[in-house]
Write an enzyme that holds these catalytic residues in place. Sequence first.
Site, PDB file in Angstrom:
ATOM      1  N   GLU A 205       0.816  -1.225   0.000  1.00  0.00           N
ATOM      2  CA  GLU A 205       0.000   0.000   0.000  1.00  0.00           C
ATOM      3  C   GLU A 205       0.850   1.276   0.000  1.00  0.00           C
ATOM      4  O   GLU A 205       0.403   2.313  -0.482  1.00  0.00           O
ATOM      5  CB  GLU A 205      -0.944   0.009   1.208  1.00  0.00           C
ATOM      6  N   GLY A 206       2.056   1.219   0.553  1.00  0.00           N
ATOM      7  CA  GLY A 206       2.940   2.394   0.512  1.00  0.00           C
ATOM      8  C   GLY A 206       3.280   2.745  -0.928  1.00  0.00           C
ATOM      9  O   GLY A 206       3.137   3.901  -1.358  1.00  0.00           O
ATOM     10  N   HIS A 207       3.720   1.739  -1.689  1.00  0.00           N
ATOM     11  CA  HIS A 207       4.006   1.968  -3.110  1.00  0.00           C
ATOM     12  C   HIS A 207       2.739   2.422  -3.845  1.00  0.00           C
ATOM     13  O   HIS A 207       2.785   3.329  -4.682  1.00  0.00           O
ATOM     14  CB  HIS A 207       4.474   0.667  -3.779  1.00  0.00           C
TER      15      HIS A 207
ATOM     16  N   GLN B 101      23.052  -0.922  -4.688  1.00  0.00           N
ATOM     17  CA  GLN B 101      22.785  -0.346  -3.373  1.00  0.00           C
ATOM     18  C   GLN B 101      22.775  -1.401  -2.264  1.00  0.00           C
ATOM     19  O   GLN B 101      22.390  -1.103  -1.129  1.00  0.00           O
ATOM     20  CB  GLN B 101      21.477   0.441  -3.390  1.00  0.00           C
TER      21      GLN B 101
ATOM     22  N   LYS C 215       8.816   7.674   3.931  1.00  0.00           N
ATOM     23  CA  LYS C 215       9.295   6.506   4.705  1.00  0.00           C
ATOM     24  C   LYS C 215      10.817   6.430   4.649  1.00  0.00           C
ATOM     25  O   LYS C 215      11.469   6.055   5.620  1.00  0.00           O
ATOM     26  CB  LYS C 215       8.646   5.248   4.116  1.00  0.00           C
TER      27      LYS C 215
ATOM     28  N   GLN D  32      16.651   9.163   1.811  1.00  0.00           N
ATOM     29  CA  GLN D  32      16.681   8.919   0.359  1.00  0.00           C
ATOM     30  C   GLN D  32      16.003  10.075  -0.381  1.00  0.00           C
ATOM     31  O   GLN D  32      16.514  10.554  -1.399  1.00  0.00           O
ATOM     32  CB  GLN D  32      15.958   7.609   0.059  1.00  0.00           C
TER      33      GLN D  32
ATOM     34  N   SER E  11       8.558  -3.604   2.077  1.00  0.00           N
ATOM     35  CA  SER E  11       8.651  -4.926   1.435  1.00  0.00           C
ATOM     36  C   SER E  11       9.336  -5.910   2.373  1.00  0.00           C
ATOM     37  O   SER E  11       9.053  -7.110   2.351  1.00  0.00           O
ATOM     38  CB  SER E  11       9.428  -4.824   0.123  1.00  0.00           C
ATOM     39  N   ARG E  12      10.257  -5.405   3.197  1.00  0.00           N
ATOM     40  CA  ARG E  12      10.999  -6.293   4.103  1.00  0.00           C
ATOM     41  C   ARG E  12      10.143  -6.785   5.264  1.00  0.00           C
ATOM     42  O   ARG E  12      10.563  -7.697   5.987  1.00  0.00           O
ATOM     43  CB  ARG E  12      12.266  -5.597   4.622  1.00  0.00           C
TER      44      ARG E  12
HETATM   45  P1  AMP Z   1      11.299   0.491  -2.386  1.00  0.00           P
HETATM   46  O1  AMP Z   1      10.561  -0.460  -3.263  1.00  0.00           O
HETATM   47  O2  AMP Z   1      11.414   0.048  -0.969  1.00  0.00           O
HETATM   48  O3  AMP Z   1      12.598   0.959  -2.989  1.00  0.00           O
HETATM   49  O4  AMP Z   1      10.390   1.797  -2.315  1.00  0.00           O
HETATM   50  C1  AMP Z   1       9.983   2.474  -3.470  1.00  0.00           C
HETATM   51  C2  AMP Z   1       9.347   3.781  -3.068  1.00  0.00           C
HETATM   52  O5  AMP Z   1       8.231   3.531  -2.227  1.00  0.00           O
HETATM   53  C3  AMP Z   1      10.304   4.689  -2.284  1.00  0.00           C
HETATM   54  O6  AMP Z   1      10.125   6.034  -2.705  1.00  0.00           O
HETATM   55  C4  AMP Z   1       9.843   4.475  -0.870  1.00  0.00           C
HETATM   56  O7  AMP Z   1      10.116   5.577  -0.018  1.00  0.00           O
HETATM   57  C5  AMP Z   1       8.350   4.320  -1.063  1.00  0.00           C
HETATM   58  N1  AMP Z   1       7.757   3.621   0.088  1.00  0.00           N
HETATM   59  C6  AMP Z   1       8.166   2.452   0.629  1.00  0.00           C
HETATM   60  N2  AMP Z   1       7.429   2.162   1.727  1.00  0.00           N
HETATM   61  C7  AMP Z   1       6.550   3.193   1.888  1.00  0.00           C
HETATM   62  C8  AMP Z   1       5.533   3.495   2.843  1.00  0.00           C
HETATM   63  N3  AMP Z   1       5.257   2.689   3.873  1.00  0.00           N
HETATM   64  N4  AMP Z   1       4.827   4.641   2.676  1.00  0.00           N
HETATM   65  C9  AMP Z   1       5.094   5.486   1.649  1.00  0.00           C
HETATM   66  N5  AMP Z   1       6.038   5.259   0.712  1.00  0.00           N
HETATM   67  C10 AMP Z   1       6.760   4.125   0.832  1.00  0.00           C
END
Ligand code: AMP
Length: 312
Positions: free
Chosen positions: A35-37, A61, A150, A154, A187-188
Site C-alpha cells: 500500500e505504501g508503493h 545499493q 518513509k 533517500q 517490502s521487508r
Molecule cells: P522500495 O521499493 O522500498 O525501494 O520503495 C519504493 C518507493 O516507495 C520509495 O520512494 C519508498 O520511499 C516508497 N515507500 C516504501 N514504503 C513506503 C511506505 N510505507 N509509505 C510510503 N512510501 C513508501
Amino acid sequence: MKTHSTKQLLAAALAGERREGRSVGFVPTMGALHEGHLSLLRRASADNDVVVASVFVNPLQFAPTDDFARYPRDLDADAALAAEAGVDHLFAPDVAEMYPRGSIATRVDVGPTGDVGEGVWRPGFFAGVATVCCKLFHIVGPDRAYFGQKDAQQLAVIRQLVADLDLPVEIVGCPTVREHDGLALSSRNAYLDPETRRAAPALAAALMAARDAAAGGEGSAAELRWIVEACLEAEPGIHLQYVDLFDPATFSARERLDGRGVLAAAAYVGGTRLIDNVEVVSPAQQPELAAEPAAGAGAGMNAGAGMKRGAA
Ligand code: AMP
C-alpha cells in the site's frame, strides 16, 4: 498496462506518449508492492496523464552481506497491483539490461548527505540509489517522480541530486503509509514472523512518543534520542541501531530542534532491519501544523508526551 523489459521498448512506447503531449509521472520501486508503493502510484496517476513505474532490485545499493539474493520478488503480482493503481507502463529490466557490462565504474557522489544516518551503517548505499535513479530518470524522462517520506534520507538525497545536477524532473514527496498499529509498510516486513511482527511496531511508537515530546517543547536531540531508547527498552524483542535528529533538507545531524526536523532510526527485530522516521516540529511552528494530518495515528502513539529523562 504494458510491461517493458528493455530500455528500447520503454523508450519506443514513451515516445508515442510524448508526441501526444502527455505528462509523465514516474515511481521507481524495488517491487514486492504494498500500500505504501500504491499510494505513490495513485498520486502519480492523479497528477499526470501517463504513469510509469519501475521494478528493479538494484544490486548497486546492496552490500555483499545484505539481502539482495532473498529480497522478495513477484513480478506477476506487482504487475496486477500496478495496473489496478493506474500504471500505464511498467519497466521491469533485469540486471544485465541496467548494467550490461556487469557493473558500472561511474557512481554519483552524494557527499556528506550520504555519510550520516543510514549511510553510517550502509556505506555506499546512497551512491547506489542516486546512481540508479539518475539512470532511471534519463531512461524514463519523467516530468515528476514520486518518493516516500518513509525513506526520508533517500528523499533528501534525490532532491539534492536533482538540484545539483539540474535534472529536469520535479520530485514529489509522499507521506508514510502505516499498518493500523503504526508499523511503516515495507517490502521487508515479509521477513517478519509472528514474534518479530509483534515487536516491530515499538519502533514507530517510540518515534511518535519523541515527536509528541518535541511538540510539547523538548528541543534537545539528546533528550529525544533518550525517549526513543527508553521506550524501546520496554520491548526486549527490538534492538535499536541508531536514532538521530536531522535537518529535513540537508540531512545534517542536529543537536537542537529549531523549527522542523526528521527523527530517523533503524532497529533490528530478529534478523530483520527496520527503518522509520517521523517529522518533529517545535511548538513555535505548531500553528502551521493544524491543517496537516498527523504522520501516524493509532492507540498508544503518544505515550512519551511529557516524558523526561529520569522521570520514566
Ligand atoms: P522500495 O521499493 O522500498 O525501494 O520503495 C519504493 C518507493 O516507495 C520509495 O520512494 C519508498 O520511499 C516508497 N515507500 C516504501 N514504503 C513506503 C511506505 N510505507 N509509505 C510510503 N512510501 C513508501
